[in-house]
Design a protein around this motif. Structure first.
Motif, short mmCIF file in Angstrom:
data_model
loop_
_atom_site.label_atom_id
_atom_site.label_comp_id
_atom_site.label_asym_id
_atom_site.label_seq_id
_atom_site.Cartn_x
_atom_site.Cartn_y
_atom_site.Cartn_z
N SER A 9 0.76 -1.24 -0.01
CA SER A 9 -0.12 -0.18 -0.06
C SER A 9 0.94 1.29 -0.09
O SER A 9 1.88 1.43 0.74
CB SER A 9 -0.89 -0.08 1.27
OG SER A 9 -1.65 0.96 1.29
N GLY A 12 -2.37 3.83 2.08
CA GLY A 12 -3.09 3.40 3.25
C GLY A 12 -4.44 2.63 2.80
O GLY A 12 -4.75 2.04 3.71
N PHE A 13 -4.74 2.77 1.75
CA PHE A 13 -6.43 2.28 1.46
C PHE A 13 -6.20 0.71 1.77
O PHE A 13 -6.90 -0.01 2.29
CB PHE A 13 -6.73 3.02 0.14
CG PHE A 13 -7.44 4.16 0.09
CD1 PHE A 13 -8.47 4.65 1.00
CD2 PHE A 13 -6.68 5.10 -0.62
CE1 PHE A 13 -8.71 5.97 0.74
CE2 PHE A 13 -6.77 6.46 -0.38
CZ PHE A 13 -8.15 7.08 0.23
N THR A 14 -5.16 0.29 0.84
CA THR A 14 -4.96 -1.23 0.62
C THR A 14 -4.56 -1.75 2.23
O THR A 14 -5.15 -3.10 2.50
CB THR A 14 -3.76 -1.40 -0.47
OG1 THR A 14 -4.23 -0.74 -1.50
CG2 THR A 14 -4.13 -3.02 -0.63
N ALA A 55 -4.39 -0.46 -7.49
CA ALA A 55 -4.21 -0.32 -8.86
C ALA A 55 -3.39 0.60 -9.41
O ALA A 55 -3.47 1.86 -8.84
CB ALA A 55 -5.84 -0.01 -9.37
N MET A 56 -2.74 0.37 -10.27
CA MET A 56 -1.71 1.32 -10.97
C MET A 56 -1.86 1.00 -12.30
O MET A 56 -1.27 0.18 -13.06
CB MET A 56 -0.18 1.28 -10.46
CG MET A 56 0.43 2.46 -10.90
SD MET A 56 2.15 2.20 -10.36
CE MET A 56 2.64 0.95 -11.18
N GLY A 58 -4.19 0.28 -14.58
CA GLY A 58 -4.73 -1.16 -14.98
C GLY A 58 -4.06 -2.35 -14.55
O GLY A 58 -4.33 -3.25 -14.97
N GLY A 84 -8.50 0.39 -5.89
CA GLY A 84 -8.27 1.56 -6.85
C GLY A 84 -9.13 2.76 -6.42
O GLY A 84 -10.16 2.81 -5.54
N GLY A 117 -9.60 5.20 -2.95
CA GLY A 117 -9.74 6.54 -2.97
C GLY A 117 -8.40 7.20 -3.67
O GLY A 117 -7.58 6.63 -4.18
N MET A 123 1.03 10.41 -0.66
CA MET A 123 1.38 9.95 -2.20
C MET A 123 2.84 10.37 -2.25
O MET A 123 3.35 11.51 -1.97
CB MET A 123 0.54 10.40 -3.13
CG MET A 123 0.64 9.49 -4.50
SD MET A 123 -0.66 10.38 -5.56
CE MET A 123 -2.05 9.63 -5.25
N ALA A 130 2.58 11.68 -11.92
CA ALA A 130 1.75 11.00 -12.87
C ALA A 130 0.41 11.16 -12.98
O ALA A 130 -0.32 11.20 -13.98
CB ALA A 130 1.94 9.40 -12.46
C1 FMN Z 1 0.33 6.34 -11.00
C2 FMN Z 1 -1.07 6.10 -10.21
C3 FMN Z 1 -1.98 5.18 -11.17
C4 FMN Z 1 -3.30 4.63 -10.91
N1 FMN Z 1 -4.25 3.94 -11.55
C5 FMN Z 1 -5.30 3.55 -11.14
C6 FMN Z 1 -6.04 2.78 -12.07
O1 FMN Z 1 -5.75 2.08 -13.21
N2 FMN Z 1 -7.36 2.52 -11.48
C7 FMN Z 1 -7.78 2.82 -10.41
O2 FMN Z 1 -9.00 2.67 -10.11
N3 FMN Z 1 -7.02 3.75 -9.59
C8 FMN Z 1 -5.87 3.83 -9.92
N4 FMN Z 1 -4.94 4.59 -9.16
C9 FMN Z 1 -5.43 5.22 -7.86
C10 FMN Z 1 -4.90 4.27 -6.56
O3 FMN Z 1 -5.05 2.90 -6.93
C11 FMN Z 1 -5.49 4.39 -5.41
O4 FMN Z 1 -5.46 5.77 -4.86
C12 FMN Z 1 -5.57 3.48 -4.24
O5 FMN Z 1 -6.51 3.72 -3.24
C13 FMN Z 1 -4.14 3.62 -3.81
O6 FMN Z 1 -4.23 2.56 -2.79
P1 FMN Z 1 -3.04 2.59 -1.43
O7 FMN Z 1 -3.84 3.88 -0.40
O8 FMN Z 1 -3.13 1.27 -0.75
O9 FMN Z 1 -1.90 2.90 -2.02
C14 FMN Z 1 -3.73 4.99 -9.45
C15 FMN Z 1 -2.79 5.91 -8.71
C16 FMN Z 1 -1.68 6.56 -9.07
C17 FMN Z 1 -0.88 7.06 -8.28
#
Ligand code: FMN
Length: 183
Positions: A9, A12-14, A55-56, A58, A84, A117, A123, A130
């Motif tokens: 993560s 923090g969401f995951t 999700a990054m 796709g 995501g 979210g 971040m 990006a």
């Molecule tokens: C570079 C980047 C690419 C992302 N691509 C997607 C995506 O393809 N689909 C989606 O639903 N969210 C996408 N996101 C949003 C993240 O997946 C989302 O903020 C997620 O909650 C982050 O989880 P974390 O808090 O565990 O890191 C992207 C975020 C970043 C920074």
């Protein structure tokens, strides 16, 4: 059932979803970096293993590590969840989940999606840049649809649409039960 939840993560969401699942199932929780240090034997006693990645573009971050391990864990209940920024009812989520696993992996792993979210405060800079570029391309797109305009506006600042209820199908699956959606 002896359960392990492994997650990675950035903001923090995951991690929050991993904590919700582990609390609910009384399971063990491991950050991927810690999991990577464990010996093969460490995983032997677990009956269910769940991997969560964000999700990054796709893809599910670092899911390859889990998929490689899972080839030798076919006797366990195995799940992958992805978190995501898109809401659960976004049609892209279905396509995303279809692409997450190949036909062979689908025989012994189930994939799930949980809406998370955006948290710009937590971040890292490359991700922020990006996202800034992505939002700017979307905002300046000629003939952008209403949906794209809405998404561009929404993604330009932090939001949290995570909810504990999205762990239900994952927990049911890991426990070997049928999930009945509430209407
Ligand atoms: C570079 C980047 C690419 C992302 N691509 C997607 C995506 O393809 N689909 C989606 O639903 N969210 C996408 N996101 C949003 C993240 O997946 C989302 O903020 C997620 O909650 C982050 O989880 P974390 O808090 O565990 O890191 C992207 C975020 C970043 C920074």
């Amino acid at each position: 059932m002896k359960t392990l939840i492994i997650y990675t993560s950035q903001t923090g969401f995951t991690k929050k979803y991993a904590e919700w699942i582990s609390e609910r199932m009384n399971g063990d929780l491991l950050d991927l970096k810690e999991a990577q240090k464990k010996s093969t034997d460490y995983y032997n006693d677990y009956e269910a293993i769940c991997y969560g990645g964000w999700a990054m573009a796709g893809t599910i971050v670092k899911v390859k590590w889990f998929l490689d391990k899972a080839v030798n864990w076919k006797d366990k209940k195995l799940a992958v969840y992805c978190v995501g920024g898109s809401p659960n009812d976004n049609p892209d989520v279905d396509i995303f989940l279809q692409n997450a696993l190949n036909d062979e992996q689908r025989k012994y792993i189930r994939a799930f999606y949980c809406q998370g979210g955006f948290n710009y405060e937590n971040m890292k800079t490359p991700s922020k840049l990006a996202m800034k570029m992505f939002v700017s391309v979307l905002k300046n797109k000629k003939n952008a649809t209403e949906k794209e305009k809405f998404m561009a506006e929404k993604m330009s600042s932090s939001y949290d649409i995570s909810d504990k209820k999205y762990i239900e199908p994952i927990v049911c699956y890991l426990e070997g039960k049928e999930y009945e959606e509430e209407n």
